[in-house]
Structure formats: structure tokens, C-alpha cells
Design an enzyme around this catalytic site. Structure first.
Site, mmCIF file in Angstrom:
data_model
loop_
_atom_site.group_PDB
_atom_site.id
_atom_site.type_symbol
_atom_site.label_atom_id
_atom_site.label_comp_id
_atom_site.label_asym_id
_atom_site.label_seq_id
_atom_site.Cartn_x
_atom_site.Cartn_y
_atom_site.Cartn_z
ATOM 1 N N HIS A 93 0.820 -1.128 -0.006
ATOM 2 C CA HIS A 93 0.139 0.017 -0.092
ATOM 3 C C HIS A 93 0.879 1.370 0.023
ATOM 4 O O HIS A 93 1.746 1.432 1.010
ATOM 5 C CB HIS A 93 -0.927 -0.073 1.178
ATOM 6 C CG HIS A 93 -1.940 -1.222 1.250
ATOM 7 N ND1 HIS A 93 -2.210 -1.800 2.039
ATOM 8 C CD2 HIS A 93 -2.660 -1.432 0.077
ATOM 9 C CE1 HIS A 93 -3.532 -2.596 1.854
ATOM 10 N NE2 HIS A 93 -3.607 -2.277 0.666
ATOM 11 N N GLU A 96 1.770 4.014 3.074
ATOM 12 C CA GLU A 96 2.049 3.602 4.110
ATOM 13 C C GLU A 96 3.541 3.673 3.993
ATOM 14 O O GLU A 96 4.309 2.474 4.254
ATOM 15 C CB GLU A 96 1.587 1.934 4.332
ATOM 16 C CG GLU A 96 0.073 1.954 4.301
ATOM 17 C CD GLU A 96 -0.526 0.634 4.492
ATOM 18 O OE1 GLU A 96 0.211 -0.350 4.541
ATOM 19 O OE2 GLU A 96 -2.110 0.618 4.140
ATOM 20 N N ARG A 149 -3.200 4.739 -2.337
ATOM 21 C CA ARG A 149 -2.952 3.263 -1.901
ATOM 22 C C ARG A 149 -2.760 2.195 -3.070
ATOM 23 O O ARG A 149 -2.144 1.248 -2.545
ATOM 24 C CB ARG A 149 -4.364 2.886 -1.038
ATOM 25 C CG ARG A 149 -4.608 1.691 -0.518
ATOM 26 C CD ARG A 149 -6.045 1.453 -0.004
ATOM 27 N NE ARG A 149 -6.325 0.134 0.319
ATOM 28 C CZ ARG A 149 -6.114 -0.454 1.430
ATOM 29 N NH1 ARG A 149 -5.201 0.206 2.424
ATOM 30 N NH2 ARG A 149 -6.436 -1.517 1.870
ATOM 31 N N HIS A 220 2.459 -3.138 6.977
ATOM 32 C CA HIS A 220 1.327 -2.241 6.700
ATOM 33 C C HIS A 220 1.503 -1.243 7.919
ATOM 34 O O HIS A 220 1.897 -1.173 8.966
ATOM 35 C CB HIS A 220 0.002 -3.122 6.511
ATOM 36 C CG HIS A 220 -0.060 -3.786 5.190
ATOM 37 N ND1 HIS A 220 -0.831 -3.364 4.303
ATOM 38 C CD2 HIS A 220 0.430 -4.907 5.067
ATOM 39 C CE1 HIS A 220 -0.835 -4.378 3.434
ATOM 40 N NE2 HIS A 220 -0.175 -5.338 3.630
ATOM 41 N N GLU A 296 0.489 -4.498 11.175
ATOM 42 C CA GLU A 296 0.046 -3.094 11.058
ATOM 43 C C GLU A 296 0.898 -2.187 12.066
ATOM 44 O O GLU A 296 0.566 -2.549 13.394
ATOM 45 C CB GLU A 296 -1.370 -2.873 11.221
ATOM 46 C CG GLU A 296 -2.398 -3.811 10.307
ATOM 47 C CD GLU A 296 -2.814 -3.026 9.272
ATOM 48 O OE1 GLU A 296 -2.294 -1.925 8.784
ATOM 49 O OE2 GLU A 296 -3.592 -3.553 8.351
#
Ligand code: 0X9
Ligand code: ZN
Ligand code: ZN
Length: 339
Positions: A93, A96, A149, A220, A296
Site C-alpha cells: 500500500h 504506508e 493506496r 502495513h 500493522e
């Protein structure tokens, strides 16, 4: 993160965050480091320097080409034969940025740290690290739209551009509303699995070495979560889900032991976050890599994707401690065997 909702809830003035971020970027000098974010050209020339500085233990590789024709590059770090393998996919993504900043810091630590724990980590595993997978999107976030993204491949039937590459892997693709079939949506799965050259190339590269890989991590942001398979349903979990939760707990506990007060939670993707089909870590699991997580990173939504550069090193330190603990637990549970 909780797309849309948490953005609005926490970030009342996104533009001012973007402005602050680019101001920090122009003031900085041209040298590479982790006090600001870098563009793709800077990351690649840093990677070239690293490969030239550590030629005996590193090897550059090319995963494949992006839609716009860029090379997707990676680095293998190997100090000896017969190490268990760890694969890190990062910045699929493109918005990020903390993921590639963390991946590059991590590479630097593996190669240059003199700390015993980090030397053990570096020398007793083979590392395959792709700092920026979605190269086209990443360039676009630097030049046009900071919060982009998706990939940059146009649709054949819509004016909306790009596919969510983390919905594009051939694993329970488009099942249970885990992705959108609308090219204008943030979680568009693409016209068919592996329609995105970046994702197809990743699957072929990882597929070609999967017997050497014991652990797969997809970097992420944001939400501070470790997400195990599956993304397409919360009603089913992998047969070794309990082990995976032990491994995730080890990571979270290690982060918790640092002085920053950062809390990581864990669960399955569909259970702890939302339904998301066709994700990289589900695909890696399907291919036989039994320890396979989405990680994440920071934060919980205050800055979201626009995490200020002052947090790069703290976040990277958390990732390092977390990964040391995670691999330790994997070893205890017998997952670091040669295939
Ligand atoms: O939605 C995603 O792709 C990930 N969250 S993010 O905010 N970085 O976009 C979560 C992916 C979870 N993993 C799987 N679905 N396999
Ligand atoms: Zn299915
Ligand atoms: Zn993501």
C-alpha cells in the site's frame, strides 16, 4: 485501520499534516537516514550502497516489473547456509510510508549492529526483504497524491485507476464481500486474481523460493495489529492458529516491554480488523508458509498514514524487538526447520 471513518475522526486537518511532512523533507539534507521519509530513487541508491558495502552477505534481486515498467527490488541477507528463511513484503500500500522506512532501518540494523541479539537475528536467518513492492503507487504518493493506496494500472471499463494489490492475490479472491468489484473503491480487487503485474511478480518470486521461507511478514500501517489468516472469513481459522496467536503475543509483549507504551493487539484479519480477501499473508499461508502475518504498524489513527518522521525510529525499534521475539517463539514451537 478503519478506512474513512477513523481518518475523519482523528485527522481533522490532513492537509496541514501533509504540509508539515513535506516541509520536514525539504529542510533535510540529501543524505539517507531515518529522520525523514525518502522517495524511491533515494531508497534505491541507498540499497545500491548497502549492496556495495556488504557484498559477501547480501544479494540484490528483482521481483519483477511494475505496470509502469519500474523494477521491484529486494535484498537477500544470508550469513551462512541452511538458515531458516524470513520474507518481508513492505509498502504494497503506497501511502504506508512507515513500512519502507522501517524495512530499510531494519536492513541497516541486520548488517551493521554489534548488539548480540541483533547479530543472532541477522546471522541465523536468511532474510528476503522487499522494501517497496508497489513502486508505481509509491512514486505517485511522492509526486501527486500522498494518500494513494492502490497500483497505477488503469481499468479497461472505468476512468478510476488502480487496484488494491492486497486484494489481488489468488486466495479466496473476492469472497464474502472481502473486497470491492468497483474500480473506484479503495479496496477494488481487480478484474481477476493477479491482474496486477506487481502482485503476479511477487507471487512468482515468493513461489519460487517458498520452500526456503518459514515466516512471511507483510508490513502495513496503521492500527498496531498482528493479523493472521484468514481475511475472507472469521468463521474459519488456520489449523495452527493457536500457535500463531502465541507467536503474535510474543511480538506484542516485546513491544510492550519497550518504554514507548505502544500496544499491539492480534487476531485473524477478519476477526480483529475487517473482512479482506486476496491478501498477501493469506496467499503465503495457502502456499505452505505456516507463520504468515500482516503487521500493522503505528499509530492508532491520530496521524494515520501521515505518521511524523520522528516516529520512524521508535516504530522500527518496536518492529525489531517484536520480530526477535516472534522468531524466538517460532523456534520454540518448531517452525524454523528446513523444508
Ligand atoms: O486492508 C488491508 O489490506 C490491511 N489493512 S490496511 O489498513 N494496511 O490496508 C489488512 C490486511 C489483512 N490481511 C489479510 N486480509 N490477509
Ligand atoms: Zn475460498
Ligand atoms: Zn496496508
Amino acid at each position: 485501520m478503519l478506512y474513512g471513518i477513523s481518518n475523519e475522526l482523528f485527522i481533522s486537518n490532513v492537509q496541514s499534516l501533509v504540509d508539515n511532512e513535506s516541509e520536514a523533507n525539504t529542510k533535510a539534507t540529501s543524505s539517507f537516514g531515518w529522520t525523514r521519509y525518502h522517495n524511491l530513487a533515494e531508497i534505491e541508491s541507498w540499497l545500491d550502497d548497502i549492496l556495495a558495502t556488504y557484498p559477501d552477505v547480501t544479494e540484490g534481486f528483482v521481483v519483477g516489473k511494475s505496470y509502469e515498467g519500474r523494477n521491484i527490488r529486494g535484498i537477500k541477507i544470508s550469513y551462512k547456509a541452511d538458515n531458516p528463511g524470513v520474507f518481508i513484503e513492505s509498502n504494497i500500500h503506497s501511502c504506508e510510508w512507515i513500512t519502507s522506512a522501517t524495512a530499510t532501518w531494519f536492513i541497516n540494523e541486520l548488517l551493521s549492529s554489534t548488539d548480540d541479539l541483533i547479530r543472532d537475528l541477522a546471522e541465523n536467518h536468511d532474510w528476503y526483504i522487499v522494501p517497496v513492492l508497489n513502486v508505481d503507487g509509491f512514486v505517485y504518493t511522492h509526486e501527486k497524491d500522498r494518500l494513494w493506496r492502490k497500483t497505477r494500472q488503469p481499468s479497461s471499463y472505468s476512468s478510476c485507476v488502480g487496484v488494491d494489490p492486497n486484494r489481488n492475490y489468488d486466495v479466496h479472491w473476492m469472497e464474502n464481500g472481502g473486497a470491492s468489484d468497483d474500480p473506484c473503491e479503495w479496496n477494488y480487487a481487480g478484474p481477476h486474481p493477479f491482474s496486477e503485474p506487481e502482485v503476479k511478480a511477487m507471487s512468482e518470486y515468493l513461489g519460487s523460493i517458498k520452500n526456503k521461507v518459514n515466516v512471511f511478514l507483510a508490513f502495513h500501517s496503521y492500527s498496531q495489529l498482528l493479523l493472521a489468516p484468514y481475511g475472507h472469513t472469521a468463521d474459519e481459522t488456520p489449523d495452527n492458529f493457536k500457535d500463531m496467536m502465541k507467536v503474535a503475543k510474543a511480538y506484542a509483549d516485546a513491544v510492550d516491554a519497550l518504554p514507548y507504551g505502544t500496544v499491539y493487539k492480534y487476531g485473524s484479519a477478519a476477526g480483529a480488523l475487517y473482512r479482506a480477501s486476496g491478501g498477501a499473508n493469506d496467499w503465503a499461508y495457502q502456499e505452505g508458509i505456516k507463520i504468515s502475518f500482516t503487521v500493522e504498524f503505528r499509530d492508532e489513527g491520530r496521524f494515520g498514514f501521515l505518521l511524523p518522521p520522528a516516529f520512524i525510529i521508535p516504530n522500527a525499534e518496536e518492529a525489531l524487538s517484536g520480530i526477535i521475539a516472534l522468531l524466538d517463539e517460532c523456534k520454540k514451537l518448531g517452525y524454523l526447520h528446513l523444508n
